[in-house]
Design a protein around this motif. Structure first.
Motif, PDB file in Angstrom:
ATOM      1  N   ARG A 110      24.869  51.992  33.075  1.00  0.00           N
ATOM      2  CA  ARG A 110      24.828  52.662  34.489  1.00  0.00           C
ATOM      3  C   ARG A 110      23.325  52.283  35.041  1.00  0.00           C
ATOM      4  O   ARG A 110      22.888  51.831  36.025  1.00  0.00           O
ATOM      5  CB  ARG A 110      25.206  53.893  34.985  1.00  0.00           C
ATOM      6  N   ALA A 111      22.429  52.860  34.034  1.00  0.00           N
ATOM      7  CA  ALA A 111      20.975  52.894  34.658  1.00  0.00           C
ATOM      8  C   ALA A 111      20.435  51.415  34.529  1.00  0.00           C
ATOM      9  O   ALA A 111      19.642  51.057  35.402  1.00  0.00           O
ATOM     10  CB  ALA A 111      20.010  53.498  33.498  1.00  0.00           C
ATOM     11  N   GLN A 112      20.822  50.753  33.483  1.00  0.00           N
ATOM     12  CA  GLN A 112      20.629  49.085  33.638  1.00  0.00           C
ATOM     13  C   GLN A 112      20.981  48.541  34.805  1.00  0.00           C
ATOM     14  O   GLN A 112      20.125  47.579  35.541  1.00  0.00           O
ATOM     15  CB  GLN A 112      21.084  48.574  32.336  1.00  0.00           C
ATOM     16  N   ALA A 113      22.279  48.938  35.257  1.00  0.00           N
ATOM     17  CA  ALA A 113      22.744  48.043  36.572  1.00  0.00           C
ATOM     18  C   ALA A 113      22.163  48.716  37.767  1.00  0.00           C
ATOM     19  O   ALA A 113      21.466  47.914  38.637  1.00  0.00           O
ATOM     20  CB  ALA A 113      24.258  48.544  36.699  1.00  0.00           C
ATOM     21  N   ALA A 114      21.387  49.879  37.767  1.00  0.00           N
ATOM     22  CA  ALA A 114      20.781  50.397  38.846  1.00  0.00           C
ATOM     23  C   ALA A 114      19.160  49.818  38.840  1.00  0.00           C
ATOM     24  O   ALA A 114      18.903  49.204  39.922  1.00  0.00           O
ATOM     25  CB  ALA A 114      20.633  52.143  38.642  1.00  0.00           C
ATOM     26  N   GLY A 115      18.615  49.472  37.691  1.00  0.00           N
ATOM     27  CA  GLY A 115      17.495  48.919  37.599  1.00  0.00           C
ATOM     28  C   GLY A 115      17.544  47.597  37.915  1.00  0.00           C
ATOM     29  O   GLY A 115      16.349  46.887  38.392  1.00  0.00           O
ATOM     30  N   SER A 116      18.333  47.035  37.749  1.00  0.00           N
ATOM     31  CA  SER A 116      18.534  45.348  38.457  1.00  0.00           C
ATOM     32  C   SER A 116      19.341  45.372  39.409  1.00  0.00           C
ATOM     33  O   SER A 116      19.669  44.124  39.962  1.00  0.00           O
ATOM     34  CB  SER A 116      19.425  44.542  37.298  1.00  0.00           C
ATOM     35  N   SER A 117      19.445  46.099  40.500  1.00  0.00           N
ATOM     36  CA  SER A 117      19.872  46.033  41.617  1.00  0.00           C
ATOM     37  C   SER A 117      21.420  45.643  41.637  1.00  0.00           C
ATOM     38  O   SER A 117      21.799  45.105  42.664  1.00  0.00           O
ATOM     39  CB  SER A 117      19.027  45.332  42.552  1.00  0.00           C
ATOM     40  N   THR A 118      21.963  45.893  40.579  1.00  0.00           N
ATOM     41  CA  THR A 118      23.560  45.454  40.680  1.00  0.00           C
ATOM     42  C   THR A 118      24.490  46.594  40.539  1.00  0.00           C
ATOM     43  O   THR A 118      25.422  46.480  39.835  1.00  0.00           O
ATOM     44  CB  THR A 118      23.835  44.380  39.458  1.00  0.00           C
ATOM     45  N   LEU A 119      23.799  47.814  40.708  1.00  0.00           N
ATOM     46  CA  LEU A 119      24.671  49.051  40.484  1.00  0.00           C
ATOM     47  C   LEU A 119      25.989  49.168  41.432  1.00  0.00           C
ATOM     48  O   LEU A 119      27.055  49.304  40.576  1.00  0.00           O
ATOM     49  CB  LEU A 119      23.829  50.352  40.936  1.00  0.00           C
ATOM     50  N   ASN A 120      25.960  48.735  42.580  1.00  0.00           N
ATOM     51  CA  ASN A 120      27.277  48.695  43.224  1.00  0.00           C
ATOM     52  C   ASN A 120      28.346  47.776  42.970  1.00  0.00           C
ATOM     53  O   ASN A 120      29.539  47.973  42.775  1.00  0.00           O
ATOM     54  CB  ASN A 120      27.038  48.235  44.789  1.00  0.00           C
ATOM     55  N   ASP A 121      27.771  46.700  42.338  1.00  0.00           N
ATOM     56  CA  ASP A 121      28.828  45.615  41.674  1.00  0.00           C
ATOM     57  C   ASP A 121      29.333  46.052  40.398  1.00  0.00           C
ATOM     58  O   ASP A 121      30.434  46.149  40.201  1.00  0.00           O
ATOM     59  CB  ASP A 121      28.219  44.311  41.488  1.00  0.00           C
ATOM     60  N   TRP A 122      28.594  46.696  39.581  1.00  0.00           N
ATOM     61  CA  TRP A 122      28.879  47.415  38.266  1.00  0.00           C
ATOM     62  C   TRP A 122      29.745  48.508  38.320  1.00  0.00           C
ATOM     63  O   TRP A 122      30.889  48.558  38.023  1.00  0.00           O
ATOM     64  CB  TRP A 122      27.633  47.872  37.570  1.00  0.00           C
ATOM     65  N   LEU A 123      29.468  49.472  39.373  1.00  0.00           N
ATOM     66  CA  LEU A 123      30.434  50.563  39.909  1.00  0.00           C
ATOM     67  C   LEU A 123      31.757  50.050  40.457  1.00  0.00           C
ATOM     68  O   LEU A 123      32.987  50.641  39.982  1.00  0.00           O
ATOM     69  CB  LEU A 123      29.708  51.527  40.857  1.00  0.00           C
ATOM     70  N   ASN A 124      31.912  49.010  41.291  1.00  0.00           N
ATOM     71  CA  ASN A 124      33.146  48.462  41.547  1.00  0.00           C
ATOM     72  C   ASN A 124      33.873  47.908  40.360  1.00  0.00           C
ATOM     73  O   ASN A 124      35.121  48.209  40.390  1.00  0.00           O
ATOM     74  CB  ASN A 124      32.802  47.236  42.663  1.00  0.00           C
ATOM     75  N   GLU A 125      33.249  47.407  39.501  1.00  0.00           N
ATOM     76  CA  GLU A 125      34.003  46.859  38.491  1.00  0.00           C
ATOM     77  C   GLU A 125      34.632  47.872  37.540  1.00  0.00           C
ATOM     78  O   GLU A 125      35.751  48.094  36.947  1.00  0.00           O
ATOM     79  CB  GLU A 125      32.866  46.149  37.668  1.00  0.00           C
ATOM     80  N   GLN A 126      33.745  48.987  37.616  1.00  0.00           N
ATOM     81  CA  GLN A 126      34.450  49.991  36.772  1.00  0.00           C
ATOM     82  C   GLN A 126      35.488  50.869  37.513  1.00  0.00           C
ATOM     83  O   GLN A 126      36.577  51.292  36.997  1.00  0.00           O
ATOM     84  CB  GLN A 126      33.176  51.370  36.599  1.00  0.00           C
ATOM     85  N   GLN A 127      35.449  50.846  38.642  1.00  0.00           N
ATOM     86  CA  GLN A 127      36.624  51.348  39.654  1.00  0.00           C
ATOM     87  C   GLN A 127      37.674  50.390  39.553  1.00  0.00           C
ATOM     88  O   GLN A 127      38.891  50.927  39.225  1.00  0.00           O
ATOM     89  CB  GLN A 127      36.255  51.309  41.224  1.00  0.00           C
ATOM     90  N   ALA A 128      37.501  49.204  39.357  1.00  0.00           N
ATOM     91  CA  ALA A 128      38.685  48.348  39.236  1.00  0.00           C
ATOM     92  C   ALA A 128      39.450  48.464  38.002  1.00  0.00           C
ATOM     93  O   ALA A 128      40.486  48.282  37.604  1.00  0.00           O
ATOM     94  CB  ALA A 128      38.160  46.762  39.339  1.00  0.00           C
ATOM     95  N   LEU A 129      38.414  48.603  36.960  1.00  0.00           N
ATOM     96  CA  LEU A 129      39.103  49.041  35.480  1.00  0.00           C
ATOM     97  C   LEU A 129      39.997  50.257  35.432  1.00  0.00           C
ATOM     98  O   LEU A 129      41.041  50.417  34.988  1.00  0.00           O
ATOM     99  CB  LEU A 129      37.902  49.051  34.481  1.00  0.00           C
ATOM    100  N   LEU A 130      39.443  51.261  36.324  1.00  0.00           N
ATOM    101  CA  LEU A 130      40.382  52.307  36.400  1.00  0.00           C
ATOM    102  C   LEU A 130      41.592  52.245  36.954  1.00  0.00           C
ATOM    103  O   LEU A 130      42.521  52.905  36.823  1.00  0.00           O
ATOM    104  CB  LEU A 130      39.282  53.683  37.099  1.00  0.00           C
TER     105      LEU A 130
END
Length: 134
Positions: A110-130
């Motif tokens: 999550r921290a890496q995604a936030a650091g590379s400005s892809t946090l929203n996409d990464w979080l959306n991917e985790q929501q899709a997995l859930l």
């Protein structure tokens, strides 16, 4: 590191888990990858990549076992899952969802995604997995 076109499989520690799982696929391997992240969820612990990566990869496998693989799930791995004996898929899905929520809440990926400005996409991917685990 080899990537498989899905960020939950792209992480180096996830790739290591997938290589080990390929050699010895089974419910025990999935439990060993999911349990540390799920346990950390109860204590609100920060998850290092060495725990978070395998947990996300294992959760993707559990979703595939439940008939909900992501669109580009590796065909060879999917075939391997056809003969996998799982004692309680619903329990495994619940454990996987708990692990994914823990990783999404506070982890190195999550921290890496936030650091590379892809946090929203990464979080959306985790929501899709859930959703695929439900």
């Amino acid at each position: 590191m080899t990537t498989l076109g899905n960020s939950n499989f792209d992480d180096e520690s996830a790739a290591d888990f997938l290589a080990e799982f390929d050699e010895a696929p089974g419910e025990v391997a999935l439990l060993e990858a999911l349990a540390p992240a799920a346990d950390a969820a109860q204590d609100d612990e920060y998850l290092e990549a060495e725990v978070a990566g395998p947990a996300l990869a294992a959760a993707e496998i559990v979703a595939a076992l439940a008939g909900q693989p992501f669109p580009n799930f590796p065909a060879m791995l999917l075939r391997k899952l056809e003969n996998l004996d799982i004692s309680d898929l619903e329990e495994l899905q619940a454990l996987a969802a708990q692990a994914v929520r823990a990783v999404a809440r506070d982890s190195e990926p999550r921290a890496q995604a936030a650091g590379s400005s892809t946090l929203n996409d990464w979080l959306n991917e985790q929501q899709a997995l859930l959703k695929r685990l439900a």
